[in-house]
Design a protein around this motif. Structure first.
Motif: not given
Length: 141
Positions: A90-96, A115-125, A127-129
Motif C-alpha cells: 500500500d503506497p501510503a503505508e509503505q511511504i510512512a 478524490s472529491a472528499l478525502k483529497g479535497f486539498v491533497m490526494g488520499s495517499v 493525506s494518509k502519509v
C-alpha cells in the motif's frame, strides 16, 4: 539535510522533482536525496503464490524503474546525487514506514488530488502519509 522524494512516475512527481532541484540550490551543501517509489502488489495472494520470487522481483523492479525514471532524469540533469529505492504494498503505508525508518529532514510528494472528499486539498495517499508521519512534508501539485 536528507530529503526523501516519493515518486510514482506521474507529471505530479516530475514537478515535485523540479521543486526539489530548486530547493537544493538554496542549501549551502547538496542534500542527501532518496527517491522512493511503491509498487502495488499484483493479483491476489494466491496468484502471487503461483509466481516465482524471481519473477515477482523482476516485475516489481521493472515497474519501479519506470516510475523512478522521470525524477531520476530531472535530478541527473541538475547534477544532484541520489539513491533510488522501491517497496511493494500500500503506497501510503509503505511511504510512512520508509520515512519512519529513514528519518529524513523532509519528505516531498507530488499529489494528484483526485478524490472529491478525502483529497479535497491533497490526494488520499498524501493525506494518509501526512497523518501518519512526524516528518515535515512538502506537497507539490
Amino acid at each position: 539535510m536528507h530529503i526523501v522524494l516519493s515518486v510514482d512516475g506521474s507529471t505530479y512527481t516530475e514537478r515535485a522533482a523540479q521543486v526539489l532541484v530548486a530547493q537544493a540550490r538554496q542549501f549551502a551543501a547538496p542534500p542527501s536525496i532518496t527517491l522512493l517509489t511503491v509498487a502495488l502488489p499484483i493479483g491476489t495472494p494466491l496468484a502471487r503464490a503461483q509466481l516465482s520470487k524471481e519473477t515477482l522481483d523482476d516485475y516489481y523492479r521493472d515497474v519501479s524503474a519506470q516510475a523512478l525514471a522521470p525524477a531520476e532524469a530531472v535530478l541527473r540533469e541538475a547534477s544532484l546525487a541520489f539513491t533510488s529505492m522501491h517497496a511493494v504494498g500500500d503506497p501510503a503505508e509503505q511511504i510512512a514506514a520508509e520515512v519512519k525508518r529513514l528519518q529524513p529532514d523532509l519528505l516531498i510528494m507530488g499529489t494528484h488530488g483526485h478524490s472529491a472528499l478525502k483529497g479535497f486539498v491533497m490526494g488520499s495517499v498524501a493525506s494518509k502519509v501526512v497523518a501518519s508521519t512526524t516528518v515535515p512534508v512538502l506537497l507539490v501539485r
